[in-house]
Design a protein around this motif. Structure first.
Motif, PDB file in Angstrom:
ATOM      1  N   GLU A 146       0.809  -1.219   0.000  1.00  0.00           N
ATOM      2  CA  GLU A 146       0.000   0.000   0.000  1.00  0.00           C
ATOM      3  C   GLU A 146       0.842   1.268   0.000  1.00  0.00           C
ATOM      4  N   THR A 147       2.136   1.158  -0.326  1.00  0.00           N
ATOM      5  CA  THR A 147       3.014   2.325  -0.288  1.00  0.00           C
ATOM      6  C   THR A 147       3.990   2.303  -1.460  1.00  0.00           C
ATOM      7  N   ILE A 148       4.176   3.455  -2.091  1.00  0.00           N
ATOM      8  CA  ILE A 148       5.110   3.619  -3.203  1.00  0.00           C
ATOM      9  C   ILE A 148       6.019   4.807  -2.905  1.00  0.00           C
ATOM     10  N   VAL A 149       7.303   4.664  -3.208  1.00  0.00           N
ATOM     11  CA  VAL A 149       8.245   5.778  -3.170  1.00  0.00           C
ATOM     12  C   VAL A 149       8.636   6.087  -4.612  1.00  0.00           C
ATOM     13  N   ALA A 150       8.438   7.338  -5.026  1.00  0.00           N
ATOM     14  CA  ALA A 150       8.741   7.748  -6.403  1.00  0.00           C
ATOM     15  C   ALA A 150       9.534   9.051  -6.376  1.00  0.00           C
ATOM     16  N   ALA A 151      10.386   9.229  -7.379  1.00  0.00           N
ATOM     17  CA  ALA A 151      11.237  10.424  -7.431  1.00  0.00           C
ATOM     18  C   ALA A 151      11.521  10.778  -8.882  1.00  0.00           C
ATOM     19  N   GLY A 152      12.087  11.965  -9.076  1.00  0.00           N
ATOM     20  CA  GLY A 152      12.390  12.405 -10.428  1.00  0.00           C
ATOM     21  C   GLY A 152      12.977  13.792 -10.464  1.00  0.00           C
ATOM     22  N   HIS A 153      12.423  14.625 -11.339  1.00  0.00           N
ATOM     23  CA  HIS A 153      12.995  15.947 -11.590  1.00  0.00           C
ATOM     24  C   HIS A 153      12.794  16.928 -10.441  1.00  0.00           C
ATOM     25  N   ASP A 154      11.961  16.591  -9.457  1.00  0.00           N
ATOM     26  CA  ASP A 154      11.747  17.473  -8.318  1.00  0.00           C
ATOM     27  C   ASP A 154      12.799  17.281  -7.239  1.00  0.00           C
ATOM     28  N   CYS A 155      13.747  16.367  -7.441  1.00  0.00           N
ATOM     29  CA  CYS A 155      14.934  16.206  -6.598  1.00  0.00           C
ATOM     30  C   CYS A 155      14.645  15.676  -5.196  1.00  0.00           C
ATOM     31  N   GLN A 156      13.467  15.118  -4.953  1.00  0.00           N
ATOM     32  CA  GLN A 156      13.179  14.539  -3.648  1.00  0.00           C
ATOM     33  C   GLN A 156      12.247  13.345  -3.822  1.00  0.00           C
ATOM     34  N   PRO A 157      12.379  12.323  -2.965  1.00  0.00           N
ATOM     35  CA  PRO A 157      11.521  11.144  -3.063  1.00  0.00           C
ATOM     36  C   PRO A 157      10.176  11.372  -2.376  1.00  0.00           C
ATOM     37  N   TYR A 158       9.100  11.164  -3.112  1.00  0.00           N
ATOM     38  CA  TYR A 158       7.750  11.329  -2.584  1.00  0.00           C
ATOM     39  C   TYR A 158       7.174   9.975  -2.189  1.00  0.00           C
ATOM     40  N   VAL A 159       6.291   9.985  -1.202  1.00  0.00           N
ATOM     41  CA  VAL A 159       5.644   8.772  -0.721  1.00  0.00           C
ATOM     42  C   VAL A 159       4.160   8.846  -1.061  1.00  0.00           C
ATOM     43  N   PHE A 160       3.667   7.815  -1.732  1.00  0.00           N
ATOM     44  CA  PHE A 160       2.247   7.702  -2.068  1.00  0.00           C
ATOM     45  C   PHE A 160       1.682   6.478  -1.345  1.00  0.00           C
ATOM     46  N   SER A 161       0.496   6.614  -0.800  1.00  0.00           N
ATOM     47  CA  SER A 161      -0.110   5.511  -0.064  1.00  0.00           C
ATOM     48  C   SER A 161      -1.579   5.389  -0.434  1.00  0.00           C
ATOM     49  N   GLY A 162      -2.130   4.172  -0.256  1.00  0.00           N
ATOM     50  CA  GLY A 162      -3.537   3.963  -0.556  1.00  0.00           C
ATOM     51  C   GLY A 162      -3.865   2.498  -0.681  1.00  0.00           C
TER      52      GLY A 162
ATOM     53  N   GLU B  86      -7.482  -0.068  -2.503  1.00  0.00           N
ATOM     54  CA  GLU B  86      -8.508  -0.091  -3.549  1.00  0.00           C
ATOM     55  C   GLU B  86      -9.544   1.016  -3.390  1.00  0.00           C
ATOM     56  N   SER B  87      -9.579   1.637  -2.221  1.00  0.00           N
ATOM     57  CA  SER B  87     -10.530   2.734  -1.997  1.00  0.00           C
ATOM     58  C   SER B  87     -10.026   4.063  -2.535  1.00  0.00           C
ATOM     59  N   GLY B  88      -8.713   4.187  -2.757  1.00  0.00           N
ATOM     60  CA  GLY B  88      -8.158   5.439  -3.255  1.00  0.00           C
ATOM     61  C   GLY B  88      -6.707   5.598  -2.869  1.00  0.00           C
ATOM     62  N   TRP B  89      -6.023   6.488  -3.581  1.00  0.00           N
ATOM     63  CA  TRP B  89      -4.604   6.756  -3.348  1.00  0.00           C
ATOM     64  C   TRP B  89      -4.391   8.256  -3.202  1.00  0.00           C
ATOM     65  N   GLN B  90      -3.329   8.625  -2.458  1.00  0.00           N
ATOM     66  CA  GLN B  90      -3.004  10.031  -2.267  1.00  0.00           C
ATOM     67  C   GLN B  90      -1.505  10.193  -1.992  1.00  0.00           C
ATOM     68  N   LEU B  91      -1.049  11.427  -2.147  1.00  0.00           N
ATOM     69  CA  LEU B  91       0.328  11.770  -1.807  1.00  0.00           C
ATOM     70  C   LEU B  91       0.431  11.893  -0.292  1.00  0.00           C
ATOM     71  N   ALA B  92       1.265  11.041   0.340  1.00  0.00           N
ATOM     72  CA  ALA B  92       1.373  11.018   1.799  1.00  0.00           C
ATOM     73  C   ALA B  92       2.420  11.992   2.314  1.00  0.00           C
ATOM     74  N   GLY B  93       3.455  12.288   1.514  1.00  0.00           N
ATOM     75  CA  GLY B  93       4.497  13.198   1.974  1.00  0.00           C
ATOM     76  C   GLY B  93       5.783  12.969   1.217  1.00  0.00           C
ATOM     77  N   THR B  94       6.877  13.409   1.802  1.00  0.00           N
ATOM     78  CA  THR B  94       8.195  13.283   1.195  1.00  0.00           C
ATOM     79  C   THR B  94       9.182  12.744   2.218  1.00  0.00           C
ATOM     80  N   LEU B  95      10.175  12.007   1.751  1.00  0.00           N
ATOM     81  CA  LEU B  95      11.225  11.510   2.636  1.00  0.00           C
ATOM     82  C   LEU B  95      12.265  12.573   2.927  1.00  0.00           C
ATOM     83  N   ASP B  96      12.228  13.668   2.197  1.00  0.00           N
ATOM     84  CA  ASP B  96      13.209  14.751   2.343  1.00  0.00           C
ATOM     85  C   ASP B  96      12.572  15.902   3.105  1.00  0.00           C
ATOM     86  N   ASP B  97      13.063  16.166   4.297  1.00  0.00           N
ATOM     87  CA  ASP B  97      12.563  17.284   5.095  1.00  0.00           C
ATOM     88  C   ASP B  97      13.242  18.560   4.610  1.00  0.00           C
TER      89      ASP B  97
END
Length: 405
Positions: free
Chosen positions: A265-281, A283-294
């Motif tokens: 239920e959790t994905i870590v994705a990254a790219g041109h924004d230079c920080q890894p984002y965490v997505f969680s969800g 079958e009811s829905g998914w959302q951006l949970a936050g970032t690993l970079d403070d």
């Protein structure tokens, strides 16, 4: 909150990285035709070996943790499998390359070992994916090609846990799931949400980018029942084929180019924004949970977090003047009129100072990953705790701290 481990491996971009099984060594491509192997020594990584066989830039690396074999792909349209053997002349252990017969006429763009490590997939610009297995009679790796209905360069691939299904994202704005079943290599797979009869090149699913962007990265969930893909339209999409349902998360950030699942239920994705984002969800829905970079954490001069050393591993060149020229060269940034060279205004408030090119599981079993590693164009290798999630700072929140005088 656990702080990330930051290592500056080079002054040049890291195209790809892959760890060995016990994480004591890492193989990286420094935007060159060679593979550099670094070994963990205390709290630092030191280069120990160089693998040289390709003629052009290496585009991707994967290291099989159990068989300890490295596979590399390159713009020279070739792939090599590297295995440690004893040199009969010197008696020392060396990495011996074995050529792979890819049968492609364009650059190889991405490579990935299968879960059983008995075959691997090579994406290419030839509108084809080479599924490679070992031929003991010829003592080389041979390939069968997945072609239809791919219409453009394949940018990434990922294997299903059953060792047969393969997900692919390409520049024709599609994410697809293929059967890569090879009769002499694979056992007949059990029925899944992706289908029952799975002969080679069967299309088990095809999904379009919502706004027509290149599909940069794809990934199966630990169970293999869910597919995630991110495209150049700054979206990440989660597919439930058994539903069927597709959840699309649109963001106002720059595009994501790499992702990995940490749990079901959790994905870590990254790219041109230079920080890894965490997505969680689920079958009811998914959302951006936050970032690993403070991004609110204190920074030292040169763009690194306090306690992680200076901005440059060059030593005597670690000065304000050198940093100014380095920023202008690597990121096209310089001091504005009236701004001091050492003011740090051109540094990003993220650990990575440029695009993150690769994110991989670092610690934990599939479905229970506790740490991930990232590498980027800034030459850094960073290890993150996936449980240290910070809220994403939106533009509204940043503007709320401004005061007019």
């Amino acid at each position: 909150m656990s702080q990330p481990e930051v290592y500056s491996l080079a002054q040049t971009p890291i195209t790809s990285h892959a760890f060995n099984g016990d994480r004591s060594q890492v193989a990286v491509s420094l935007s060159s035709k060679d593979v550099q192997i670094f070994e963990r020594q205390g709290h630092d990584w030191q280069p120990t070996e160089t693998l040289s066989e390709h003629d052009k830039i290496i585009t991707s690396i994967d290291w099989a943790p159990n068989t300890n074999r490295i596979v590399t792909s390159s713009q020279d349209r070739n792939a090599y499998v590297w295995q440690q053997t004893v040199d009969p002349q010197t008696g020392s252990t060396i990495w011996k390359p074995t050529l792979v017969l890819l049968r492609i006429n364009r650059a190889a763009t991405y490579v990935k070992w299968s879960p059983n490590e008995d075959k691997f997939a090579v994406a290419s610009g030839a509108r084809a994916i080479a599924i490679c297995s070992f031929d003991p009679e010829g003592d080389w790796w041979v390939s069968r090609l997945l072609k239809k209905p791919i219409r453009s360069t394949v940018l990434s691939v990922d294997w299903h846990p059953n060792n047969v299904l393969l997900a692919a994202g390409s520049a024709d704005m599609k994410a697809r799931v293929f059967s890569a079943y090879i009769k002499d290599v694979d056992k007949r797979p059990a029925a899944s949400v992706w289908g029952e009869k799975l002969p080679f090149n069967t299309i088990c699913g095809e999904y379009s980018s919502p706004s027509g962007g290149w599909v940069h990265t794809v990934g199966f969930s630990p169970s293999g029942d869910i597919l995630a893909f991110a495209s150049h339209d700054s979206t990440i999409n989660i597919v439930y084929p058994g539903g069927p349902a597709i959840y699309t998360i649109k963001s106002n950030t720059l595009p994501l180019v790499t992702l990995t699942w940490t749990t079901e239920e959790t994905i870590v994705a990254a790219g041109h924004d230079c920080q890894p984002y965490v997505f969680s969800g689920n079958e009811s829905g998914w959302q951006l949970a936050g970032t690993l970079d403070d991004t609110n954490a204190a920074k030292s001069s040169g763009g690194n977090r306090a306690g992680y050393g200076g901005a440059s591993p060059v030593g005597r060149l670690n000065s304000a003047a050198f940093n100014t020229f380095r920023n202008a060269d690597s990121r096209g940034m310089g001091s504005s009129p009236g701004q001091s060279a050492g003011s740090g205004e051109s540094e990003l408030f993220t650990v990575h100072q440029n695009t993150i090119t690769s994110v991989r599981p670092y610690d934990g079993a599939p479905g229970a990953v506790s740490r991930v590693s990232t590498s980027g164009v800034d030459g850094k290798l960073v290890v993150w705790d996936v449980n240290s999630v910070s809220p994403v700072q939106t533009l509204t929140a940043k503007m709320g701290g401004l005061h007019l005088k």
